[in-house]
Design a protein around this motif. Structure first.
Motif, PDB file in Angstrom:
ATOM      1  N   SER A  82     -60.909  24.390 -33.786  1.00  0.00           N
ATOM      2  CA  SER A  82     -61.078  25.753 -32.897  1.00  0.00           C
ATOM      3  C   SER A  82     -60.573  25.675 -31.654  1.00  0.00           C
ATOM      4  CB  SER A  82     -62.708  26.000 -33.120  1.00  0.00           C
ATOM      5  OG  SER A  82     -63.528  25.354 -32.033  1.00  0.00           O
ATOM      6  N   ASN A  83     -60.370  24.763 -31.064  1.00  0.00           N
ATOM      7  CA  ASN A  83     -60.346  24.633 -29.574  1.00  0.00           C
ATOM      8  C   ASN A  83     -61.096  25.444 -28.680  1.00  0.00           C
ATOM      9  OD1 ASN A  83     -57.722  23.217 -30.385  1.00  0.00           O
ATOM     10  ND2 ASN A  83     -56.754  25.058 -30.789  1.00  0.00           N
ATOM     11  N   ILE A 108     -73.364  19.061 -27.843  1.00  0.00           N
ATOM     12  CA  ILE A 108     -72.587  20.039 -27.248  1.00  0.00           C
ATOM     13  C   ILE A 108     -71.196  19.297 -26.841  1.00  0.00           C
ATOM     14  CG2 ILE A 108     -73.172  19.278 -24.787  1.00  0.00           C
ATOM     15  CD1 ILE A 108     -72.546  22.221 -23.756  1.00  0.00           C
ATOM     16  N   VAL A 109     -70.098  20.143 -27.387  1.00  0.00           N
ATOM     17  CA  VAL A 109     -68.903  19.301 -27.706  1.00  0.00           C
ATOM     18  C   VAL A 109     -67.701  20.316 -26.702  1.00  0.00           C
ATOM     19  CG1 VAL A 109     -66.935  18.389 -28.987  1.00  0.00           C
ATOM     20  CG2 VAL A 109     -69.448  18.298 -29.655  1.00  0.00           C
ATOM     21  N   VAL A 110     -67.030  19.727 -26.023  1.00  0.00           N
ATOM     22  CA  VAL A 110     -66.312  20.479 -25.007  1.00  0.00           C
ATOM     23  C   VAL A 110     -64.788  19.800 -25.001  1.00  0.00           C
ATOM     24  CG1 VAL A 110     -65.725  21.425 -22.792  1.00  0.00           C
ATOM     25  CG2 VAL A 110     -68.100  21.449 -23.664  1.00  0.00           C
ATOM     26  N   ILE A 119     -56.282  17.568 -26.843  1.00  0.00           N
ATOM     27  CA  ILE A 119     -56.047  16.066 -26.838  1.00  0.00           C
ATOM     28  C   ILE A 119     -57.505  15.222 -27.332  1.00  0.00           C
ATOM     29  CG2 ILE A 119     -53.785  16.138 -25.854  1.00  0.00           C
ATOM     30  CD1 ILE A 119     -56.508  14.499 -24.185  1.00  0.00           C
ATOM     31  N   GLY A 120     -58.745  16.089 -26.944  1.00  0.00           N
ATOM     32  CA  GLY A 120     -60.109  15.186 -27.277  1.00  0.00           C
ATOM     33  C   GLY A 120     -60.715  16.004 -26.797  1.00  0.00           C
TER      34      GLY A 120
END
Length: 152
Positions: A82-83, A108-110, A119-120
């Motif tokens: 999704s970016n 939570i992921v950013v 890239i990560g």
């Protein structure tokens, strides 16, 4: 310690060019986990070259078996596709969730972008239900942007 107080410390860690990138990333994990009481697992996942999978990078917290995550699987895999940031207030209510520990209540992921490419990501688990706010998102976006600066 609040997010504004942590920003200069993040910059200071990343400026230590005598340390490897992984050493600096681990120091970021240690800083966040030790200074933000509801950050119980802090780590990084990075794209595995041209494969549609993420590889576990430096982290602090309980050991995880999830060292390789296919794109689309779990929260991290969904962010790879999704970016976009993904905040999960209650992991038990999330269908596509990969359980790392029974203690984890929220995640939570950013994403980290270098030259416009995802890239990560930074991934944070919390043992506290629904702890993440918009302030967490903005702070973690800052952290990811600063990290991108040492990766580009």
């Amino acid at each position: 310690m609040n997010f504004e107080q942590l920003k200069p410390q993040v910059k200071l860690i990343l400026a230590k060019t005598n340390k490897t990138v992984d050493e600096r990333l681990l120091s970021i994990c240690e800083l966040l986990e030790s200074q933000i009481k509801y950050y119980n697992w802090v780590g990084f996942y990075f794209r595995n070259e041209n494969k549609d999978e993420l590889l576990l990078g430096p982290y602090i917290g309980k050991q995880t078996d999830h060292t390789v995550i296919p794109f689309g699987k779990g929260i991290c895999g969904q962010v790879a596709v999704s970016n976009e940031n993904f905040v999960v207030p209650d992991v038990a209510a999330q269908d596509n969730y990969i359980a790392c520990s029974i203690d984890v209540k929220a995640e939570i992921v950013v994403p980290i972008f270098v030259n416009g490419e995802n890239i990560g990501q930074i991934d944070i688990d919390s043992n506290t239900p629904d702890p993440f706010t918009e302030a967490d998102e903005r702070f973690l976006e800052f952290v990811c942007a600063e990290i991108a600066g040492i990766l580009s």
